[in-house]
Design an enzyme around this catalytic site. Structure first.
Site, PDB file in Angstrom:
ATOM      1  N   ASP A   1      41.556  43.313  46.318  1.00 20.95           N
ATOM      2  CA  ASP A   1      40.457  43.910  45.547  1.00 20.95           C
ATOM      3  C   ASP A   1      41.029  44.553  44.286  1.00 20.95           C
ATOM      4  OD1 ASP A   1      38.573  45.914  44.551  1.00 20.95           O
ATOM      5  OD2 ASP A   1      37.386  45.360  46.299  1.00 20.95           O
TER       6      ASP A   1
ATOM      7  N   ARG B   1      29.478  43.466  43.675  1.00 14.53           N
ATOM      8  CA  ARG B   1      29.027  42.399  44.554  1.00 14.53           C
ATOM      9  C   ARG B   1      28.499  42.991  45.841  1.00 14.53           C
ATOM     10  NH1 ARG B   1      33.191  37.683  45.664  1.00 14.53           N
ATOM     11  NH2 ARG B   1      34.185  39.313  46.848  1.00 14.53           N
TER      12      ARG B   1
ATOM     13  N   ASP C   1      40.087  48.302  43.561  1.00 12.96           N
ATOM     14  CA  ASP C   1      40.771  49.234  44.463  1.00 12.96           C
ATOM     15  C   ASP C   1      42.247  49.370  44.109  1.00 12.96           C
ATOM     16  OD1 ASP C   1      38.508  49.847  45.874  1.00 12.96           O
ATOM     17  OD2 ASP C   1      38.905  48.446  47.516  1.00 12.96           O
TER      18      ASP C   1
ATOM     19  N   THR D   1      25.767  39.434  50.707  1.00 17.84           N
ATOM     20  CA  THR D   1      25.214  38.241  50.027  1.00 17.84           C
ATOM     21  C   THR D   1      26.164  37.716  48.954  1.00 17.84           C
ATOM     22  OG1 THR D   1      24.170  39.574  48.305  1.00 17.84           O
ATOM     23  CG2 THR D   1      22.893  39.192  50.322  1.00 17.84           C
TER      24      THR D   1
HETATM   25  C1  PRP Z   1      35.046  42.272  41.683  1.00 12.97           C
HETATM   26  C2  PRP Z   1      35.659  41.736  40.395  1.00 12.97           C
HETATM   27  C3  PRP Z   1      34.524  40.963  39.803  1.00 12.97           C
HETATM   28  C4  PRP Z   1      33.829  40.413  41.019  1.00 12.97           C
HETATM   29  C5  PRP Z   1      34.237  38.993  41.177  1.00 12.97           C
HETATM   30  O1  PRP Z   1      34.283  43.371  41.447  1.00 12.97           O
HETATM   31  O2  PRP Z   1      36.163  42.728  39.562  1.00 12.97           O
HETATM   32  O3  PRP Z   1      33.636  41.738  39.024  1.00 12.97           O
HETATM   33  O4  PRP Z   1      34.288  41.166  42.149  1.00 12.97           O
HETATM   34  O5  PRP Z   1      33.533  38.401  42.197  1.00 12.97           O
HETATM   35  P1  PRP Z   1      32.460  37.243  41.957  1.00 12.97           P
HETATM   36  O6  PRP Z   1      33.074  36.281  40.979  1.00 12.97           O
HETATM   37  O7  PRP Z   1      32.296  36.647  43.319  1.00 12.97           O
HETATM   38  O8  PRP Z   1      31.195  37.845  41.445  1.00 12.97           O
HETATM   39  P2  PRP Z   1      33.626  44.239  42.644  1.00 12.97           P
HETATM   40  O9  PRP Z   1      32.261  43.731  42.956  1.00 12.97           O
HETATM   41  O10 PRP Z   1      34.598  44.308  43.771  1.00 12.97           O
HETATM   42  O11 PRP Z   1      33.402  45.652  41.976  1.00 12.97           O
HETATM   43  P3  PRP Z   1      34.472  46.717  41.467  1.00 12.97           P
HETATM   44  O12 PRP Z   1      35.124  46.145  40.229  1.00 12.97           O
HETATM   45  O13 PRP Z   1      33.624  47.890  41.161  1.00 12.97           O
HETATM   46  O14 PRP Z   1      35.472  46.972  42.568  1.00 12.97           O
HETATM   47  N1  URA Z   2      36.903  40.703  43.710  1.00 10.99           N
HETATM   48  C1  URA Z   2      38.189  41.111  43.806  1.00 10.99           C
HETATM   49  O1  URA Z   2      38.538  42.225  43.385  1.00 10.99           O
HETATM   50  N2  URA Z   2      39.068  40.285  44.385  1.00 10.99           N
HETATM   51  C2  URA Z   2      38.716  39.074  44.847  1.00 10.99           C
HETATM   52  O2  URA Z   2      39.585  38.356  45.354  1.00 10.99           O
HETATM   53  C3  URA Z   2      37.383  38.670  44.731  1.00 10.99           C
HETATM   54  C4  URA Z   2      36.494  39.494  44.143  1.00 10.99           C
END
Ligand code: PRP
Ligand code: URA
Length: 209
Positions: free
Chosen positions: A200, A104, A203, A108
């Site tokens: 997160d 994400r 993380d 945005t």
């Molecule tokens: C997180 C999560 C989803 C997304 C959810 O990933 O694992 O993929 O955010 O958010 P949304 O429903 O608003 O799209 P992130 O973008 O943090 O990436 P990562 O898994 O690489 O940490």
């Molecule tokens: N992605 C995450 O990992 N946690 C949240 O709460 C939202 C998006």
């Protein structure tokens, strides 16, 4: 919530999810709970897999056994979706695994694709899209669109925690996709994080806090 959304109200999930939500939980315990909740969600999400008969012999007699008719493809959304793959593969060892890389944009909140590798026969498989967090729903909706473009017809989304906004977004964009989740939380904060949530997920799974 209608029948497209399956929220698993189960004491084992509530217990393990509370451990995941706790900010003092270690990476090891967080990962183990994600695995165990993955097993429970996988059990529910595969309840309607079709079976076909086949003949086998037990040590005592011949009988008609059952095997899963439609093969499965697991598609974790990178990174955090990886935390649910082992559980699903342990349940369905013959499943093929595709990967979709999305993150994400922090400002945005729009999903940005950086990787996509899917099984070539995905159109014939029951696809389970895996991502622990369904927040705005942007990532899951985009991933499902990519998978549909590659010909997949039967898709389910499996997540650990959903926000009502994410459920609504996926329902609107993909009314044919059932959602299986461990909990639907209150909502999102101003940064698009699920509240109360667990922070997160990527993380916390990989220790990159
Ligand atoms: C997180 C999560 C989803 C997304 C959810 O990933 O694992 O993929 O955010 O958010 P949304 O429903 O608003 O799209 P992130 O973008 O943090 O990436 P990562 O898994 O690489 O940490
Ligand atoms: N992605 C995450 O990992 N946690 C949240 O709460 C939202 C998006």
């Amino acid at each position: 919530m209608d029948k497209q959304v399956h929220v698993m109200n189960h004491p084992l999930i509530s217990h393990k999810l509370s451990i995941m939500r706790d900010k003092n939980t270690s990476v090891k315990d967080f990962r183990e709970c994600a695995y165990e909740i993955g097993l429970l969600l996988g059990y529910e999400a595969t309840k309607d897999l079709g079976l076909v008969d086949y003949e086998l012999e037990t040590p005592l007699t011949k009988m008609t056994g059952k095997k899963i008719e439609r093969q499965v493809a697991l598609v974790p959304i990178l990174r955090a979706g990886l935390g649910m793959v082992d559980a699903m593969q342990d349940l369905i060892p013959a499943a093929k695994v595709g990967h979709i890389g999305l993150y994400r944009n922090e400002e945005t909140l729009q999903p940005v694709e950086y990787y996509c590798k899917l099984p070539t026969d995905i159109s014939e498989r029951q696809v389970l899209v895996l991502d622990p967090m369904l927040a705005t729903g942007g990532s899951a909706s985009a991933a499902i669109s990519f998978i549909k473009q590659r010909g997949a017809k039967k898709i389910k989304l499996v997540c650990i925690i959903a926000a009502p906004q994410g459920v609504e977004a996926v329902r609107e964009a993909h009314p044919d996709v059932d959602i299986f989740c461990g909990a639907v939380d209150e909502g999102l904060n101003e940064r698009g994080y699920i509240v109360p949530g667990l922070g997160d997920a990527g993380d916390r799974l990989f220790g990159t806090l």
